[in-house]
Design a protein around this motif. Structure first.
Motif, PDB file in Angstrom:
ATOM      1  N   ILE A 149       7.955   0.201  -7.919  1.00  0.00           N
ATOM      2  CA  ILE A 149       7.181  -0.021  -9.144  1.00  0.00           C
ATOM      3  C   ILE A 149       7.651   0.948 -10.223  1.00  0.00           C
ATOM      4  CG2 ILE A 149       4.870   0.130 -10.144  1.00  0.00           C
ATOM      5  CD1 ILE A 149       3.829  -0.652  -7.336  1.00  0.00           C
ATOM      6  N   ARG A 150       7.916   0.415 -11.420  1.00  0.00           N
ATOM      7  CA  ARG A 150       8.384   1.245 -12.523  1.00  0.00           C
ATOM      8  C   ARG A 150       8.092   0.546 -13.853  1.00  0.00           C
ATOM      9  NH1 ARG A 150      12.179  -1.379  -9.655  1.00  0.00           N
ATOM     10  NH2 ARG A 150      14.059  -2.217 -10.667  1.00  0.00           N
ATOM     11  N   PRO A 151       7.988   1.334 -14.924  1.00  0.00           N
ATOM     12  CA  PRO A 151       7.660   0.756 -16.225  1.00  0.00           C
ATOM     13  C   PRO A 151       8.872   0.106 -16.878  1.00  0.00           C
ATOM     14  CG  PRO A 151       7.914   3.125 -16.417  1.00  0.00           C
ATOM     15  CD  PRO A 151       8.036   2.814 -14.956  1.00  0.00           C
TER      16      PRO A 151
ATOM     17  N   ARG B 252      -0.218   3.035 -14.373  1.00  0.00           N
ATOM     18  CA  ARG B 252       0.107   3.639 -13.077  1.00  0.00           C
ATOM     19  C   ARG B 252      -0.320   5.108 -12.984  1.00  0.00           C
ATOM     20  NH1 ARG B 252       0.343  -0.857 -10.203  1.00  0.00           N
ATOM     21  NH2 ARG B 252       1.692  -2.389 -11.199  1.00  0.00           N
ATOM     22  N   LYS B 253      -0.389   5.803 -14.103  1.00  0.00           N
ATOM     23  CA  LYS B 253      -0.842   7.189 -14.058  1.00  0.00           C
ATOM     24  C   LYS B 253      -2.324   7.250 -13.705  1.00  0.00           C
ATOM     25  CE  LYS B 253       2.558   8.953 -17.387  1.00  0.00           C
ATOM     26  NZ  LYS B 253       2.750   9.603 -18.724  1.00  0.00           N
TER      27      LYS B 253
ATOM     28  N   GLY C  15       1.045   7.847  -5.807  1.00  0.00           N
ATOM     29  CA  GLY C  15      -0.230   8.541  -5.753  1.00  0.00           C
ATOM     30  C   GLY C  15      -1.470   7.678  -5.704  1.00  0.00           C
ATOM     31  N   VAL C  16      -1.319   6.379  -5.445  1.00  0.00           N
ATOM     32  CA  VAL C  16      -2.475   5.482  -5.417  1.00  0.00           C
ATOM     33  C   VAL C  16      -3.128   5.528  -4.035  1.00  0.00           C
ATOM     34  CG1 VAL C  16      -3.270   3.110  -5.721  1.00  0.00           C
ATOM     35  CG2 VAL C  16      -1.380   3.989  -7.120  1.00  0.00           C
TER      36      VAL C  16
ATOM     37  N   ILE D  97       0.840  -1.197   0.000  1.00  0.00           N
ATOM     38  CA  ILE D  97       0.000   0.000   0.000  1.00  0.00           C
ATOM     39  C   ILE D  97       0.881   1.256   0.000  1.00  0.00           C
ATOM     40  CG2 ILE D  97      -1.609   1.373   1.398  1.00  0.00           C
ATOM     41  CD1 ILE D  97      -2.872  -1.307   2.269  1.00  0.00           C
ATOM     42  N   GLU D  98       1.929   1.243   0.826  1.00  0.00           N
ATOM     43  CA  GLU D  98       2.836   2.383   0.891  1.00  0.00           C
ATOM     44  C   GLU D  98       3.636   2.521  -0.400  1.00  0.00           C
ATOM     45  OE1 GLU D  98       5.130   1.655   4.374  1.00  0.00           O
ATOM     46  OE2 GLU D  98       3.494   2.191   5.758  1.00  0.00           O
ATOM     47  N   GLU D  99       3.987   1.383  -1.001  1.00  0.00           N
ATOM     48  CA  GLU D  99       4.710   1.372  -2.265  1.00  0.00           C
ATOM     49  C   GLU D  99       3.892   2.079  -3.341  1.00  0.00           C
ATOM     50  OE1 GLU D  99       7.264  -2.242  -4.081  1.00  0.00           O
ATOM     51  OE2 GLU D  99       5.105  -2.589  -4.057  1.00  0.00           O
TER      52      GLU D  99
END
Length: 227
Positions: free
Chosen positions: A195-197, A104-105, A47-48, A40-42
């Motif tokens: 997390i990254r693309p 993710r956006k 911005g989620v 959740i913190e990740e």
């Protein structure tokens, strides 16, 4: 959506085709509350918003499932997550692998929409659940991404960190086995380094007892974002 699998077992293998008309993504599906909080913190870092409950079940259009080696996405802000994928055929539960590819956006606006927007890549191999049931927690999820032309380990963890699929199935369908024509992804393990693309995503479900794997790799074709 019709999906084809090569189902391997101790007695050989067979090819099957299943028609998935109901697709569920089980989110926030960790067993360890601390691990859930970490995820959740990740996601909060990008911005989620926090989930209203855990686990949550997201309904995804079944036509978003794909076994193609290339998938199309809008913009460069999406990324994959390796997850076990369970379904049934002839009253028997089967196990495969899928990526909960997510924008993710858009996720910071709506998790449900961000998941619905993206194709969910699915592997072409499967196992009988009965063949792995007695050592389920030992199975390992892994994934790799591409950074600067190099393959980098992105996720790795055992299924002991995630809720058992029977619990997730019971939580959504109110029965212990997944219905015919339904498929469910069963949660993911933490991303190493955040997390990254990536332009490509490779994933694996590894069975250390039988020393075998289900693997799948796909690349992204990025479509322009038109305002």
């Amino acid at each position: 959506m019709k999906l084809s699998f090569n189902v391997a077992s101790a007695t050989g293998s067979e090819s099957i085709t299943v028609d998935i008309t109901t697709c569920i993504v089980a989110g926030w599906a960790g067993r360890d509350l601390a691990a859930i909080e970490h995820h959740i913190e990740e996601l909060a870092e990008i911005g989620v918003p926090r989930p209203s409950a855990v686990p949550l079940y997201y309904r995804i259009a079944s036509n978003q499932l794909s076994q193609e080696p290339e998938v199309e996405v809008v913009g460069d802000g999406s990324s994959g997550e390796a997850e076990v994928f369970v379904f049934s055929q002839g009253g028997e539960m089967l196990v495969s692998l899928a990526s909960d590819h997510t924008d993710r956006k858009l996720e910071s606006h709506s998790v449900a929409l961000s998941k619905q927007l993206c194709v969910k890549p699915v592997a072409t191999d499967a196992w009988r659940y009965a063949d792995v049931a007695d050592h389920w927690d030992e199975l390992v999820l892994r994934s790799w991404i591409e950074e600067n032309g190099t393959k980098v380990l992105y996720q790795e963890g055992t299924l002991a960190t995630l809720r058992h699929p029977s619990d997730l199935i019971q939580g959504h369908f109110a029965q212990s086995t997944i219905p015919e024509h339904a498929g469910m992804t069963c949660g993911t393990v933490n991303a190493i380094g955040g997390i990254r693309p990536s332009p490509s995503f490779e994933m694996e479900l590894f069975d250390p007892k039988r020393e075998r794997s289900i693997r799948h790799r796909y690349t992204l074709k990025i479509l322009p974002e038109i305002a």
